[in-house]
Design an enzyme around this catalytic site. Structure first.
Site, PDB file in Angstrom:
ATOM      1  CB  SER A 120      -0.848   0.084   1.266  1.00  9.71           C
ATOM      2  OG  SER A 120      -1.485  -1.108   1.524  1.00  9.71           O
ATOM      3  CG  HIS A 141      -2.694  -0.767  -3.840  1.00 13.26           C
ATOM      4  ND1 HIS A 141      -3.338   0.421  -3.618  1.00 13.26           N
ATOM      5  CD2 HIS A 141      -2.571  -1.347  -2.613  1.00 13.26           C
ATOM      6  CE1 HIS A 141      -3.580   0.567  -2.326  1.00 13.26           C
ATOM      7  NE2 HIS A 141      -3.126  -0.496  -1.704  1.00 13.26           N
ATOM      8  CD  GLU A 153      -4.402   3.019  -6.322  1.00 13.80           C
ATOM      9  OE1 GLU A 153      -4.925   4.136  -6.235  1.00 13.80           O
ATOM     10  OE2 GLU A 153      -3.554   2.602  -5.500  1.00 13.80           O
ATOM     11  CG  ASN A 191      -4.141   4.934   0.568  1.00 11.48           C
ATOM     12  OD1 ASN A 191      -5.345   4.891   0.795  1.00 11.48           O
ATOM     13  ND2 ASN A 191      -3.335   3.915   0.801  1.00 11.48           N
TER      14      ASN A 191
HETATM   15  N1  LIG Z   1      -5.490  -4.790   4.589  1.00  9.41           N
HETATM   16  C1  LIG Z   1      -5.786  -3.926   3.614  1.00  9.41           C
HETATM   17  O1  LIG Z   1      -6.829  -3.273   3.587  1.00  9.41           O
HETATM   18  C2  LIG Z   1      -4.789  -3.747   2.482  1.00  9.41           C
HETATM   19  C3  LIG Z   1      -5.218  -3.141   1.300  1.00  9.41           C
HETATM   20  C4  LIG Z   1      -4.328  -3.021   0.223  1.00  9.41           C
HETATM   21  C5  LIG Z   1      -3.027  -3.512   0.369  1.00  9.41           C
HETATM   22  N2  LIG Z   1      -2.643  -4.076   1.541  1.00  9.41           N
HETATM   23  C6  LIG Z   1      -1.264  -4.597   1.621  1.00  9.41           C
HETATM   24  O2  LIG Z   1      -1.304  -6.007   1.467  1.00  9.41           O
HETATM   25  C7  LIG Z   1      -0.229  -6.619   2.205  1.00  9.41           C
HETATM   26  C8  LIG Z   1      -0.792  -7.677   3.131  1.00  9.41           C
HETATM   27  O3  LIG Z   1      -1.739  -7.080   3.992  1.00  9.41           O
HETATM   28  P1  LIG Z   1      -2.815  -7.961   4.792  1.00  9.41           P
HETATM   29  O4  LIG Z   1      -3.778  -6.979   5.351  1.00  9.41           O
HETATM   30  O5  LIG Z   1      -3.299  -9.085   3.939  1.00  9.41           O
HETATM   31  O6  LIG Z   1      -1.881  -8.556   5.967  1.00  9.41           O
HETATM   32  P2  LIG Z   1      -2.135  -9.852   6.875  1.00  9.41           P
HETATM   33  O7  LIG Z   1      -1.395  -9.597   8.126  1.00  9.41           O
HETATM   34  O8  LIG Z   1      -3.585 -10.197   6.933  1.00  9.41           O
HETATM   35  O9  LIG Z   1      -1.409 -11.022   6.066  1.00  9.41           O
HETATM   36  C9  LIG Z   1      -0.033 -11.082   5.850  1.00  9.41           C
HETATM   37  C10 LIG Z   1       0.334 -12.559   5.701  1.00  9.41           C
HETATM   38  O10 LIG Z   1       1.678 -12.647   5.215  1.00  9.41           O
HETATM   39  C11 LIG Z   1       2.270 -13.752   5.836  1.00  9.41           C
HETATM   40  N3  LIG Z   1       3.726 -13.668   5.732  1.00  9.41           N
HETATM   41  C12 LIG Z   1       4.568 -12.899   6.432  1.00  9.41           C
HETATM   42  N4  LIG Z   1       5.851 -13.114   6.029  1.00  9.41           N
HETATM   43  C13 LIG Z   1       5.793 -14.031   5.056  1.00  9.41           C
HETATM   44  C14 LIG Z   1       6.769 -14.674   4.240  1.00  9.41           C
HETATM   45  N5  LIG Z   1       8.062 -14.411   4.392  1.00  9.41           N
HETATM   46  N6  LIG Z   1       6.367 -15.565   3.316  1.00  9.41           N
HETATM   47  C15 LIG Z   1       5.038 -15.853   3.167  1.00  9.41           C
HETATM   48  N7  LIG Z   1       4.071 -15.284   3.917  1.00  9.41           N
HETATM   49  C16 LIG Z   1       4.441 -14.388   4.843  1.00  9.41           C
HETATM   50  C17 LIG Z   1       1.757 -13.689   7.271  1.00  9.41           C
HETATM   51  O11 LIG Z   1       1.943 -14.918   7.948  1.00  9.41           O
HETATM   52  C18 LIG Z   1       0.295 -13.327   7.025  1.00  9.41           C
HETATM   53  O12 LIG Z   1      -0.511 -14.487   6.879  1.00  9.41           O
HETATM   54  C19 LIG Z   1       0.498  -5.470   2.884  1.00  9.41           C
HETATM   55  O13 LIG Z   1       1.581  -5.078   2.087  1.00  9.41           O
HETATM   56  C20 LIG Z   1      -0.555  -4.377   2.939  1.00  9.41           C
HETATM   57  O14 LIG Z   1       0.022  -3.084   2.974  1.00  9.41           O
HETATM   58  C21 LIG Z   1      -3.501  -4.229   2.598  1.00  9.41           C
END
Ligand SMILES: NC(=O)c1ccc[n+]([C@@H]2O[C@H](COP(=O)([O-])OP(=O)(O)OC[C@H]3O[C@@H](n4cnc5c(N)ncnc54)[C@H](O)[C@@H]3O)[C@@H](O)[C@H]2O)c1
Length: 374
Positions: A120, A141, A153, A191
């Site tokens: 993000s 994204h 995006e 954002n």
């Molecule tokens: N949550 C949102 O609304 C949102 C929206 C757009 C983008 N994002 C982006 O998406 C990404 C993930 O966010 P999320 O909300 O799904 O997080 P989350 O915490 O729900 O999930 C992250 C997952 O990644 C896993 N992980 C960590 N290290 C790892 C590795 N080395 N290999 C494999 N898996 C690994 C964790 O165990 C976890 O299950 C981030 O970069 C976040 O900025 C989030």
């Protein structure tokens, strides 16, 4: 290249959503995480989405079986990417961890494989530098919840090739998403343009110009927003909003500095709906709302909207995105009732210029007039 196999790295909220929309639209998907229990809970989330699809009549039993049949889960990163045409990374938002993971993915994936990140806020160019294929590196994204949100995006790095962009856009279209393009820059489109709505509203509140309820009512009743800035902040999570604003502050400077009210609430653990207290109190025991200050509603709408239109114009001035994509992104990604350029057109460019010039004279450089208006 025709993408057939997608590896999704990280089976959390976003990764499981991306895996779901990919398998639902015909891709073979491997979903990877560091522990089997995390992969399992990602798969559970996907099964729940499938059940909802069936219940709502959007998916037949045969389609559901097909979707699940196209999914595999594993905890071996190298094995997950070894035959993928596209890898989409959705792990924690941490530059060092993501770079380390991309270094390993780059070493293990075939040379034709496109590498995408769902970050993000982190720089696509810096992430790409951890691989030997920056031309095949791109930002994809997605928005949460992935299955429901139409917007994707596509974030283009300095070295991303046009073939890579075309492939990412084709995958997005097949996943049933509307894609918009942004050059790598802090906050991308949504954002970056959304933050001034919240920041300006908080500043007006702090200056005693209007109450939170008054500002929310103005933006809902006057500007037809789906939710007012304070209610939306509480819904999204004040920690999420604070982090997004802090990234912009770090990268773009003082004009994005998170206001004190937001920082204090986050420091106190008042993060919005999820903690039952944020800008508003949801415990049922909060104080009565402050009486309205009685400021003119149209004035408030104009005062909050102009910095938003200004930010959108700066993105175009700086070659980050085009007007059409910005309008589409704000409607689909932030539930704006109309895009900032449609809004400017409706209000009239002369009035927009006059209002922003007034703000610039009164409040200084953070409200400078965009080049396209000069
Ligand atoms: N949550 C949102 O609304 C949102 C929206 C757009 C983008 N994002 C982006 O998406 C990404 C993930 O966010 P999320 O909300 O799904 O997080 P989350 O915490 O729900 O999930 C992250 C997952 O990644 C896993 N992980 C960590 N290290 C790892 C590795 N080395 N290999 C494999 N898996 C690994 C964790 O165990 C976890 O299950 C981030 O970069 C976040 O900025 C989030």
């Amino acid at each position: 290249m025709d993408v057939k196999r997608i590896a999704v790295i990280g089976s959390g909220l976003m990764g499981s959503g991306i895996a779901y929309v990919s398998a639902w639209n015909g891709y073979d998907v491997t979903i990877n995480d560091i522990k089997q229990e995390y992969v399992d809970s990602g798969m559970d989330r996907i099964r729940n989405d499938v059940m909802t699809g069936i219940d709502k009549g959007k998916m037949s039993m045969t389609e559901a079986e097909g979707l699940i049949g196209r999914m595999k889960g594993n905890v071996d990163l190298e094995a997950a990417v070894k035959d993928a045409d596209l890898v989409i990374e959705a792990i924690f938002e941490n530059m060092d961890v993501k770079k380390e993971v991309f270094g390993r993915i780059d070493a293990a994936a075939p040379s034709h494989t496109i590498l995408a990140t769902n970050t993000s806020s982190l720089s696509i160019d810096e992430l790409a530098s951890s691989t030997k294929r920056p031309d095949k590196f791109i930002g994809m994204h997605y928005f949460s919840p992935v299955a429901a949100m139409k917007l994707l995006e596509i974030v283009v790095g300095d070295k991303t090739s046009s073939e890579t962009i075309a492939i990412a856009e084709a995958v997005g279209a097949k996943q049933n998403k509307t894609t918009v393009r942004a050059k790598n820059s802090p906050g991308f489109i949504v954002n970056r343009i959304l933050m001034p709505v919240l920041r300006e509203s908080i500043l007006l509140y702090e200056q005693g110009v209007a109450t939170m309820e008054e500002l929310d009512t103005a933006m809902v009743a006057g500007a037809k927003f789906a939710a007012g800035p304070f209610a939306l902040g509480d819904f999204v999570g004040l920690d999420v909003a604070f982090n997004a604003m802090s990234t912009l502050y770090r990268e773009l400077g003082d004009c994005f500095k998170p206001p004190e009210t937001l920082k204090k609430l986050v420091d106190a653990g008042h993060l919005g709906n999820k903690t039952k207290k944020g800008f508003y109190d949801y415990s049922g025991k909060g104080p009565a709302p402050e009486p309205y200050k009685g400021v003119d509603r149209d004035w408030l709408v104009t005062r909050v909207s102009m910095p938003v239109i200004r930010e959108a114009m700066i993105l175009v001035d700086d070659g980050i995105a085009n007007k059409e994509d910005i309008d589409k992104a704000m409607i689909l990604g932030a539930s704006f009732p109309e895009g900032p350029f449609a809004m400017a057109q409706r209000v009239g460019m002369d009035k927009v210029k006059t209002e922003i010039t007034k703000l610039h004279e009164e409040l200084g450089e953070c409200y400078s007039v965009p080049k396209m208006l000069q």
